[in-house]
Design a protein around this motif. Structure first.
Motif, PDB file in Angstrom:
ATOM      1  N   ILE A 248      37.489 -33.872 -10.235  1.00 44.82           N
ATOM      2  CA  ILE A 248      38.156 -33.029  -9.251  1.00 44.82           C
ATOM      3  C   ILE A 248      37.343 -31.762  -9.003  1.00 44.82           C
ATOM      4  CG2 ILE A 248      39.571 -31.797 -10.959  1.00 44.82           C
ATOM      5  CD1 ILE A 248      41.905 -31.956  -8.968  1.00 44.82           C
ATOM      6  N   ASP A 249      37.239 -31.372  -7.715  1.00 42.59           N
ATOM      7  CA  ASP A 249      36.527 -30.143  -7.359  1.00 42.59           C
ATOM      8  C   ASP A 249      37.536 -29.045  -7.038  1.00 42.59           C
ATOM      9  OD1 ASP A 249      37.554 -30.868  -4.907  1.00 42.59           O
ATOM     10  OD2 ASP A 249      35.614 -31.224  -3.945  1.00 42.59           O
ATOM     11  N   LEU A 250      37.054 -27.902  -6.534  1.00 47.30           N
ATOM     12  CA  LEU A 250      37.934 -26.768  -6.291  1.00 47.30           C
ATOM     13  C   LEU A 250      39.001 -27.094  -5.248  1.00 47.30           C
ATOM     14  CD1 LEU A 250      38.631 -23.761  -6.810  1.00 47.30           C
ATOM     15  CD2 LEU A 250      37.078 -23.190  -4.948  1.00 47.30           C
ATOM     16  N   ASP A 251      38.607 -27.744  -4.157  1.00 46.87           N
ATOM     17  CA  ASP A 251      39.583 -28.102  -3.129  1.00 46.87           C
ATOM     18  C   ASP A 251      40.695 -28.968  -3.714  1.00 46.87           C
ATOM     19  OD1 ASP A 251      38.229 -26.707  -1.212  1.00 46.87           O
ATOM     20  OD2 ASP A 251      37.382 -28.451  -0.197  1.00 46.87           O
ATOM     21  N   GLY A 252      40.297 -29.966  -4.495  1.00 41.74           N
ATOM     22  CA  GLY A 252      41.277 -30.857  -5.108  1.00 41.74           C
ATOM     23  C   GLY A 252      42.132 -30.140  -6.134  1.00 41.74           C
TER      24      GLY A 252
END
Length: 471
Positions: A248-252
């Motif tokens: 998972i990245d920041l947006d997620g």
């Protein structure tokens, strides 16, 4: 006398009178010295005494909404105060009572309200015009009226004006003196939840931590989120419902509200860098506004990993007001520049001479435009995930983040938003304290406020167009 003692001679009547007079004189001097200190040496007492005198001489000034409609007013000198705002306004404008004193704007500006340099025979205190819009204030109160302990805030994102600031519990100011004993039994009634009481923010705080993640260069890599994070001391923190999101990245992480992501990134950047970034948002400082002082708490204790990690997702000992979270959201929507919210539009003497006018003031820069844009983009994705639709005829899209802070067996539920997400006009925050619901449960309250804001925005545009055509 032989073999006896020397008799005690009683003082003459004249001397006894002189002693009594001297004693009275000394008492009078002592009282006089005390009064001199009270009225001259103690500034607060001196001001209170002057206000008390003026109150018996001046007609108390009127408190108006932004459109010049009276909220609190008086019809006779030292008379009973009249109120038109009811429960929606009372936690802001407060009350004036000859028996129980003052609160709110009535207290903060008591000196101004009971004194003014008026010409002529009419003696009238200053009039105070607020930035609050009556319709928006009523809509804000209506949106939380079924919440025992709630708050709703509406800011003009481009000026810092407070358009609505509602709190529950609240009271009917007209009947305050009759119901005083009952009102005094209501916890926190005179500490309005919108701006005086502080609460654990929960996951809406992640929009602030997200700025720290980006600014400290740890946003470029993903986190493998398996639904929980276990610290070295054995303490385990889970995501909501223990949901796992994988890579998972920041947006997620914003969209899905991953605790694991923000704990991992906080420990990756380190406590010193995280704290420095959060302090840029003025967390833990007293912020002096024109009508109150905002307080918040940010305590890293001894910088243990579990403390740092908890702060990162809005728990620990972190506490903020709903008005503060509106300021934080406004700063992110405003390219990283935090404006100072204000409520006093103008103060005028009793004969109409303006002495104070509110104005937009930049308070601080919390982050860069690039970082603010990235967090805004993530909040816009989150708002779509929550089911927010485009708002109004212009099709505003909303940027949002929910939060659910655990407080024992209950929760503090939040929704922090602004719209349109690009170049925001308005910030809306709704908070429900000590409830059994999560943040998204109160989405309808936010929708209700945006419906009212569309009407407000159209009326502002109509007024502006009308003024331009008159020119």
């Amino acid at each position: 006398m032989e073999g006896g003692t020397t008799p005690i001679m009683k003082p003459s009547f004249k001397k006894r009178v002189q002693c009594i007079q001297t004693a009275f004189l000394l008492c009078a001097i002592a009282v006089g010295v005390g009064l001199v200190w009270t009225t001259l040496g103690n500034p607060e007492s001196r001001e209170a005494a002057a206000a008390e005198t003026a109150q018996r001489t001046y007609l108390r000034g009127t408190i108006y909404d932004r459109d010049g409609k009276a909220i609190n007013y008086s019809e006779e000198v030292n008379g009973t105060r009249k109120y038109t705002g009811g429960r929606a306004f009372s936690t802001v404008t407060g009350y004036f009572s000859r028996i129980y004193g003052t609160t709110g704007i009535e207290k903060t500006f008591n000196t101004e309200l009971v004194s003014s340099k008026c010409k002529g025979d009419t003696k009238k205190g200053h009039d105070i015009t607020l930035t609050l819009d009556r319709d928006l204030q009523n809509a804000a109160y209506d949106s939380i009226s079924n919440i025992a302990e709630g708050a709703a805030v509406v800011l003009d994102a481009q000026t810092g004006e407070i358009l609505a600031l509602a709190s529950t519990p609240t009271y009917e100011p007209e009947t305050l003196e009759d119901n005083w004993s009952e009102l005094c039994s209501v916890d926190g009634l005179f500490l309005p939840n919108a701006y005086k009481s502080t609460f654990a923010p929960g996951s809406d705080f992640k929009i602030i931590t997200a700025c720290a993640v980006i600014d400290n260069g740890v946003a470029d890599t993903t986190v493998n989120d398996q639904g929980s994070y276990t610290f070295k001391n054995g303490q385990t923190i889970t995501n909501y419902d223990s949901r796992a999101f994988g890579e998972i990245d920041l947006d997620g992480a914003i969209k899905n509200s991953s605790n694991v992501y923000f704990i991992t990134k906080a420990l990756e950047m380190g406590s010193d860098k995280l704290e420095a970034s959060l302090r840029k948002f003025l967390l833990g400082e007293d912020i002096q506004l024109d009508f109150t002082t905002l307080s918040s708490n940010l305590d890293f204790e001894d910088y243990r990993d579990e403390v740092v990690g908890s702060i990162a997702f809005g728990q620990g000992k972190t506490e903020v007001t709903p008005l503060y979270m509106a300021m934080a959201a406004q700063a992110i929507g405003n390219d990283g520049v935090m404006l100072k919210p204000y409520m006093i539009q103008s103060i005028d003497t009793g004969d109409g001479k303006n002495v104070t006018t509110g104005q937009t003031t930049e308070l601080t820069t919390v982050t860069s435009k690039e970082t603010a844009d990235q967090v805004t983009s993530a909040m816009t994705l989150a708002a779509e995930h929550y089911g927010f639709d485009y708002v109004g005829p212009e099709g505003w899209d909303i940027a949002a983040k929910t939060g659910t802070a655990q407080t024992g067996t209950n929760t503090n539920a939040w929704i922090v938003t602004f719209a349109p997400s690009e170049n925001p006009k308005y910030v809306v925050v709704v908070m429900a304290a000590h409830q059994g619901h999560d943040g998204i449960y109160y989405k309808d309250s936010v929708d209700q406020l945006y419906d009212a804001l569309v009407d407000y925005d159209q009326s502002q545009n109509s007024s502006s167009n009308s003024s331009n055509s008159d020119e």
